[in-house]
Design an enzyme around this catalytic site. Structure first.
Site, PDB file in Angstrom:
ATOM      1  CB  SER A  22      11.105   3.788 -15.054  1.00  0.00           C
ATOM      2  OG  SER A  22      10.027   3.409 -14.256  1.00  0.00           O
ATOM      3  CE  LYS A  70       2.058   6.917 -10.231  1.00  0.00           C
ATOM      4  NZ  LYS A  70       1.804   5.522  -9.884  1.00  0.00           N
ATOM      5  CG  ASP A 106       0.189   1.935 -11.745  1.00  0.00           C
ATOM      6  OD1 ASP A 106       1.195   1.381 -12.234  1.00  0.00           O
ATOM      7  OD2 ASP A 106       0.255   2.874 -10.922  1.00  0.00           O
ATOM      8  N   GLY A 131      -5.589  -1.063   1.480  1.00  0.00           N
ATOM      9  CA  GLY A 131      -4.996   0.182   1.003  1.00  0.00           C
ATOM     10  C   GLY A 131      -6.028   1.050   0.304  1.00  0.00           C
ATOM     11  CB  ALA A 132      -7.570   3.864   0.423  1.00  0.00           C
ATOM     12  N   GLY A 134      -2.827   5.137  -4.629  1.00  0.00           N
ATOM     13  CA  GLY A 134      -2.838   4.967  -6.078  1.00  0.00           C
ATOM     14  C   GLY A 134      -2.862   3.511  -6.501  1.00  0.00           C
ATOM     15  CB  ALA A 135      -0.888   0.559  -5.432  1.00  0.00           C
ATOM     16  CB  THR A 157      -7.097   6.939   6.494  1.00  0.00           C
ATOM     17  OG1 THR A 157      -5.748   7.002   6.983  1.00  0.00           O
ATOM     18  CG2 THR A 157      -7.817   8.220   6.775  1.00  0.00           C
ATOM     19  CE1 TYR A 222       7.233  -2.043  -7.302  1.00  0.00           C
ATOM     20  CE2 TYR A 222       9.627  -2.213  -7.262  1.00  0.00           C
ATOM     21  CZ  TYR A 222       8.482  -1.489  -7.516  1.00  0.00           C
ATOM     22  OH  TYR A 222       8.592  -0.195  -7.967  1.00  0.00           O
TER      23      TYR A 222
HETATM   24  P1  NAP Z   1       0.141   5.705  -1.523  1.00  0.00           P
HETATM   25  O1  NAP Z   1      -0.783   6.306  -2.531  1.00  0.00           O
HETATM   26  O2  NAP Z   1       1.026   6.580  -0.741  1.00  0.00           O
HETATM   27  O3  NAP Z   1      -0.744   4.810  -0.519  1.00  0.00           O
HETATM   28  C1  NAP Z   1      -0.132   4.176   0.571  1.00  0.00           C
HETATM   29  C2  NAP Z   1      -1.125   3.219   1.262  1.00  0.00           C
HETATM   30  O4  NAP Z   1      -0.438   2.563   2.323  1.00  0.00           O
HETATM   31  C3  NAP Z   1      -2.326   3.926   1.883  1.00  0.00           C
HETATM   32  O5  NAP Z   1      -3.446   3.091   1.797  1.00  0.00           O
HETATM   33  C4  NAP Z   1      -1.861   4.106   3.336  1.00  0.00           C
HETATM   34  O6  NAP Z   1      -2.911   4.198   4.268  1.00  0.00           O
HETATM   35  C5  NAP Z   1      -1.130   2.799   3.555  1.00  0.00           C
HETATM   36  N1  NAP Z   1      -0.168   2.929   4.646  1.00  0.00           N
HETATM   37  C6  NAP Z   1       1.005   3.624   4.630  1.00  0.00           C
HETATM   38  N2  NAP Z   1       1.610   3.514   5.837  1.00  0.00           N
HETATM   39  C7  NAP Z   1       0.797   2.743   6.608  1.00  0.00           C
HETATM   40  C8  NAP Z   1       0.874   2.261   7.946  1.00  0.00           C
HETATM   41  N3  NAP Z   1       1.912   2.550   8.749  1.00  0.00           N
HETATM   42  N4  NAP Z   1      -0.132   1.472   8.407  1.00  0.00           N
HETATM   43  C9  NAP Z   1      -1.188   1.163   7.618  1.00  0.00           C
HETATM   44  N5  NAP Z   1      -1.324   1.585   6.348  1.00  0.00           N
HETATM   45  C10 NAP Z   1      -0.343   2.367   5.844  1.00  0.00           C
HETATM   46  O7  NAP Z   1       1.082   4.625  -2.242  1.00  0.00           O
HETATM   47  P2  NAP Z   1       0.789   3.794  -3.567  1.00  0.00           P
HETATM   48  O8  NAP Z   1       1.278   4.554  -4.742  1.00  0.00           O
HETATM   49  O9  NAP Z   1      -0.615   3.321  -3.543  1.00  0.00           O
HETATM   50  O10 NAP Z   1       1.803   2.559  -3.385  1.00  0.00           O
HETATM   51  C11 NAP Z   1       1.561   1.560  -2.430  1.00  0.00           C
HETATM   52  C12 NAP Z   1       2.585   0.440  -2.633  1.00  0.00           C
HETATM   53  O11 NAP Z   1       2.316  -0.199  -3.889  1.00  0.00           O
HETATM   54  C13 NAP Z   1       4.042   0.937  -2.689  1.00  0.00           C
HETATM   55  O12 NAP Z   1       4.864   0.006  -2.014  1.00  0.00           O
HETATM   56  C14 NAP Z   1       4.359   0.939  -4.169  1.00  0.00           C
HETATM   57  O13 NAP Z   1       5.731   0.707  -4.443  1.00  0.00           O
HETATM   58  C15 NAP Z   1       3.514  -0.228  -4.648  1.00  0.00           C
HETATM   59  N6  NAP Z   1       3.158  -0.111  -6.067  1.00  0.00           N
HETATM   60  C16 NAP Z   1       3.529  -1.129  -6.868  1.00  0.00           C
HETATM   61  C17 NAP Z   1       3.241  -1.068  -8.212  1.00  0.00           C
HETATM   62  C18 NAP Z   1       3.675  -2.195  -9.066  1.00  0.00           C
HETATM   63  O14 NAP Z   1       3.762  -2.009 -10.291  1.00  0.00           O
HETATM   64  N7  NAP Z   1       3.952  -3.345  -8.498  1.00  0.00           N
HETATM   65  C19 NAP Z   1       2.544   0.019  -8.756  1.00  0.00           C
HETATM   66  C20 NAP Z   1       2.150   1.055  -7.882  1.00  0.00           C
HETATM   67  C21 NAP Z   1       2.480   0.968  -6.541  1.00  0.00           C
HETATM   68  P3  NAP Z   1      -3.518   5.657   4.699  1.00  0.00           P
HETATM   69  O15 NAP Z   1      -4.475   6.029   3.597  1.00  0.00           O
HETATM   70  O16 NAP Z   1      -4.172   5.389   5.985  1.00  0.00           O
HETATM   71  O17 NAP Z   1      -2.341   6.598   4.791  1.00  0.00           O
END
Ligand code: NAP
Length: 278
Positions: A22, A70, A106, A131-132, A134-135, A157, A222
């Site tokens: 950022s 957040k 977001d 997924g579940a 923040g994203a 989960t 990304y």
């Molecule tokens: P987060 O809140 O930590 O959520 C992570 C997610 O991934 C959960 O659904 C988790 O499942 C799942 N996960 C993690 N390890 C796993 C595994 N070994 N097997 C299966 N599922 C798994 O993260 P987040 O903030 O949502 O971010 C997720 C991704 O999106 C990151 O790579 C982040 O960089 C990206 N992102 C991108 C943007 C963008 O602007 N492009 C914005 C935000 C985020 P459980 O619930 O089962 O743990």
């Protein structure tokens, strides 16, 4: 850039923050737009978050909030956007009329990236969202606000997916506890909002054969290299993109909240490409 005593301070608050792109993106945008601001990253403990946010906002500044703060930030701000209320997360704050305002960019960032990706509206779309976290929450709200007709949610989960569906999804979100339940179903769009796909050691976020029954595949992850999800979609010849454009657009929406003018997205996109080395 010349920093003076009048320069507005925008900060990224999180822990860790050392990996964040950022500062490069926002400082490039500030320079291009000619606004008198500087963007820095500050490692911040949970107990310091409220003080930092209130103090910076009162001083005319603001910033972004990242992991793990957040949700806490959503409770700290005085005036919340609808996106903050519906997702329970805040990633952007600023001061206005003595109050701390907060938004979750977001959501609009995802919506803008989605429209560019689809090259049109998402009206009536049937989506599968993986997924579940923040994203995923931002993507679910964005999909519904863009007019998606049904979103199937799958997460490792499943209880977390149920909580997200209850909070945001209403009648249009359905939780899929097991991938096998999707046998024979097809989707207009599959979205990866898990963390998986950059590290070669990562497991696959889904059985990639499902992409054979999908119209398009959008990854929110990304990095420097193509993700496994994007590569699997390319192998099947469907339209695909990673999360870089959402990163550009969520930063652009933050810029607009702070400065009240359109963000120079081309410069921001170029800064991200440079920073990712691609
Ligand atoms: P987060 O809140 O930590 O959520 C992570 C997610 O991934 C959960 O659904 C988790 O499942 C799942 N996960 C993690 N390890 C796993 C595994 N070994 N097997 C299966 N599922 C798994 O993260 P987040 O903030 O949502 O971010 C997720 C991704 O999106 C990151 O790579 C982040 O960089 C990206 N992102 C991108 C943007 C963008 O602007 N492009 C914005 C935000 C985020 P459980 O619930 O089962 O743990």
């Amino acid at each position: 850039m010349i920093v003076t005593a009048k320069t507005r301070v925008l900060t990224l608050l999180g822990d860790p923050v050392g990996h964040s792109r950022s500062p490069e993106i926002q400082n490039a945008a500030f320079a291009e737009a000619g606004v008198d601001g500087v963007y820095i990253a500050v490692r911040c403990a949970p107990d310091d978050l409220s003080g930092f946010m209130h103090g910076l906002a009162r001083a005319g500044g603001g910033g972004n909030v990242t992991l793990p703060h957040k949700e806490k930030a959503a409770a700290v701000v005085d005036v919340t956007s609808e996106a903050v209320r519906r997702t329970g997360a805040c990633n952007t704050f600023w001061g206005e009329n003595g109050k701390v305002h907060g938004d979750n960019t977001d959501v609009d960032g995802f919506r803008r990236a989605l429209r560019l990706f689809l090259d049109g509206p998402a009206e009536g779309l049937r989506a599968l969202l993986l997924g579940a976290g923040g994203a995923a929450r931002a993507a679910l709200l964005g999909l519904l606000d863009e007019g998606a007709s049904e979103v199937s949610l799958y997460n490792r989960t499943s209880e977390r997916a149920r909580a997200v569906a209850r909070r945001i999804g209403g009648q249009k979100a359905r939780v899929v506890p097991l991938m096998q339940e999707l046998a024979g179903e097809s989707f207009d769009l599959v979205i990866n909002a898990t963390r998986l796909g950059l590290d070669p050691k990562d497991s696959a976020p889904l059985d990639f054969s499902i992409l054979g029954r999908a119209g398009a595949a959008l990854d929110l992850v990304y990095g420097k290299h193509k993700t496994s999800f994007v590569r699997a979609a390319e192998d099947r010849g469907i339209r695909t993109a990673d999360g870089m454009e959402m990163l550009v657009q969520q930063g652009a929406v933050s810029f607009e909240r702070w400065w009240g003018r359109p963000a120079p997205t081309d410069v921001m996109r170029a800064a991200i490409r440079r920073s990712l080395g691609r």
